[in-house]
Design a protein around this motif. Structure first.
Motif, short mmCIF file in Angstrom:
data_model
loop_
_atom_site.label_atom_id
_atom_site.label_comp_id
_atom_site.label_asym_id
_atom_site.label_seq_id
_atom_site.Cartn_x
_atom_site.Cartn_y
_atom_site.Cartn_z
N PRO A 4 0.96 -1.27 -0.72
CA PRO A 4 -0.06 0.46 -0.16
C PRO A 4 0.72 1.37 -0.20
O PRO A 4 1.76 1.32 0.52
N GLN A 5 0.41 2.34 -0.74
CA GLN A 5 1.27 3.75 -0.28
C GLN A 5 0.29 4.94 -0.67
O GLN A 5 -1.04 4.50 -1.00
N THR A 6 1.14 5.80 0.11
CA THR A 6 -0.39 7.04 0.57
C THR A 6 0.38 7.62 -0.14
O THR A 6 2.13 7.79 0.18
N GLU A 7 -0.19 8.98 -0.57
CA GLU A 7 0.24 10.39 -1.50
C GLU A 7 0.24 11.23 -0.49
O GLU A 7 -0.56 11.57 0.17
N TYR A 8 1.37 11.68 0.43
CA TYR A 8 1.64 13.15 0.69
C TYR A 8 1.56 13.91 -0.02
O TYR A 8 2.56 15.05 -1.00
N ALA A 9 -0.05 14.78 -0.27
CA ALA A 9 -0.34 15.93 -1.52
C ALA A 9 -0.94 16.83 -0.61
O ALA A 9 -2.21 16.18 -0.09
N LYS A 10 -1.28 17.56 -2.14
CA LYS A 10 -2.14 18.70 -1.90
C LYS A 10 -2.75 18.82 -3.65
O LYS A 10 -2.02 18.73 -3.98
N ILE A 11 -4.12 19.68 -3.44
CA ILE A 11 -4.64 19.55 -4.74
C ILE A 11 -5.81 21.01 -5.06
O ILE A 11 -6.16 20.57 -3.55
N ALA A 134 0.08 18.46 -5.91
CA ALA A 134 1.44 18.86 -5.70
C ALA A 134 1.97 17.23 -4.82
O ALA A 134 1.26 17.36 -4.14
N CYS A 135 2.68 16.55 -5.37
CA CYS A 135 2.96 15.42 -4.96
C CYS A 135 4.60 15.84 -3.89
O CYS A 135 5.42 15.25 -5.27
N ASP A 136 4.48 15.54 -2.65
CA ASP A 136 5.71 15.60 -2.20
C ASP A 136 6.34 14.64 -2.46
O ASP A 136 7.55 13.75 -2.24
N THR A 181 -8.05 23.33 -0.94
CA THR A 181 -7.19 22.76 -1.47
C THR A 181 -7.61 21.28 -0.28
O THR A 181 -7.96 21.09 0.68
N ALA A 182 -7.64 19.86 -1.09
CA ALA A 182 -7.46 18.93 -0.38
C ALA A 182 -5.80 18.60 -0.26
O ALA A 182 -5.28 18.35 -0.76
N TYR A 183 -6.28 18.12 1.07
CA TYR A 183 -4.73 17.56 1.58
C TYR A 183 -4.76 15.76 1.79
O TYR A 183 -5.98 15.52 1.82
N PHE A 184 -3.66 15.50 1.30
CA PHE A 184 -4.11 14.61 1.41
C PHE A 184 -2.15 13.94 2.33
O PHE A 184 -0.93 13.95 1.41
N PRO A 185 -1.92 12.61 3.14
CA PRO A 185 -2.50 12.16 3.66
C PRO A 185 -3.65 13.45 4.92
O PRO A 185 -3.43 14.73 4.35
N ALA A 186 -5.27 13.23 4.69
CA ALA A 186 -6.77 14.09 5.50
C ALA A 186 -5.81 14.80 6.59
O ALA A 186 -4.96 14.38 7.81
N LEU A 187 -6.18 16.65 6.80
CA LEU A 187 -6.44 16.77 8.50
C LEU A 187 -7.76 16.61 8.36
O LEU A 187 -8.81 16.12 7.79
N PRO A 188 -7.73 16.83 10.60
CA PRO A 188 -6.79 17.33 10.71
C PRO A 188 -5.93 16.36 11.47
O PRO A 188 -4.78 16.77 12.20
N ASN A 189 -5.91 14.94 10.98
CA ASN A 189 -5.14 14.33 11.79
C ASN A 189 -4.05 13.83 11.06
O ASN A 189 -3.08 13.22 12.05
#
Length: 214
Positions: A4-11, A134-136, A181-189
């Motif tokens: 499994p992979q999780t993008e550290y991203a914002k769109i 953008a995906c870091d 802006t949507a954040y991945f992984p999601a805010l606020p966690n």
């Protein structure tokens, strides 16, 4: 089953909020971008989407450092384009219906035609939207807490002449506002650490300018 992979991203997502048959825009690519996540698998991309297809212009870390972008299309068969679009150059992209087919065009040329796989095919471009992303980095497993400091930046991208095609076949300028802006992984966690926390954006009729600044 793959890892499994999780993008550290914002769109940023921009919807026309209409029934549409196509979307298009001109993209002036950033003059510079730096993708600095520790896994080296981040990217920046600017694209159109609908009916499960995502297609536009993109650069990964090494090519962003070389100031080169390419076209991509997640849908249909065939390879993506070569990295031969220079940073700062302007290109038109379009995703539109042709009957029940979906055509992706770059600079007026069809790069890929997608046949819908669903038994219930659509003649409208459902869930049409414009995306700046953008995906870091892409974590190979569950993301850490806290997240790594965000280290991807880019000069401004200019998405202009953002339009949708209506039932009459006319191209109409977007008059809505992009989503927050949507954040991945999601805010606020999973708070995104460091700067920039969000895109710097300027929105006007049919135009979105976005950048990620230190």
């Amino acid at each position: 089953m793959g890892t499994p992979q999780t993008e550290y991203a914002k769109i940023i997502r921009w919807y026309p909020q209409q029934t549409v048959y196509g979307v298009r825009m001109n993209v002036t690519l950033p003059t510079a971008a730096s993708i600095g996540g520790r896994y080296g698998n981040g990217f920046v991309n600017f694209y159109l989407a609908g009916l499960g297809v995502e297609a536009g212009l993109s650069a990964d870390g090494p090519n962003a450092a070389n100031k080169q972008f390419h076209w991509f299309c997640n849908g249909g068969s065939g390879s993506n384009g070569q990295y031969n679009f220079a940073a700062g150059s302007t290109h038109s992209i379009e995703l539109s219906m042709s009957g029940t087919l979906i055509n992706f065009k770059v600079d007026g040329e069809v790069k890929r035609t997608i046949t819908q796989s669903s038994k219930s095919v659509s003649k409208t471009l459902n869930d049409a939207r414009v995306i700046v992303a953008a995906c870091d980095q892409n974590y190979p497993s569950t993301p850490p807490k806290p997240l790594d400091p965000w280290s991807t930046t880019m000069n401004q991208v200019v998405c202009s002449n953002v339009q949708y095609r209506n039932a009459a076949g006319n191209w109409v300028t977007f008059s809505t506002q992009p989503d927050a802006t949507a954040y991945f992984p999601a805010l606020p966690n999973y708070p995104h650490v460091g700067t920039p926390q969000d895109f710097v954006r300027v929105v006007s009729s049919g135009q979105l300018i976005a950048s990620l600044k230190k």
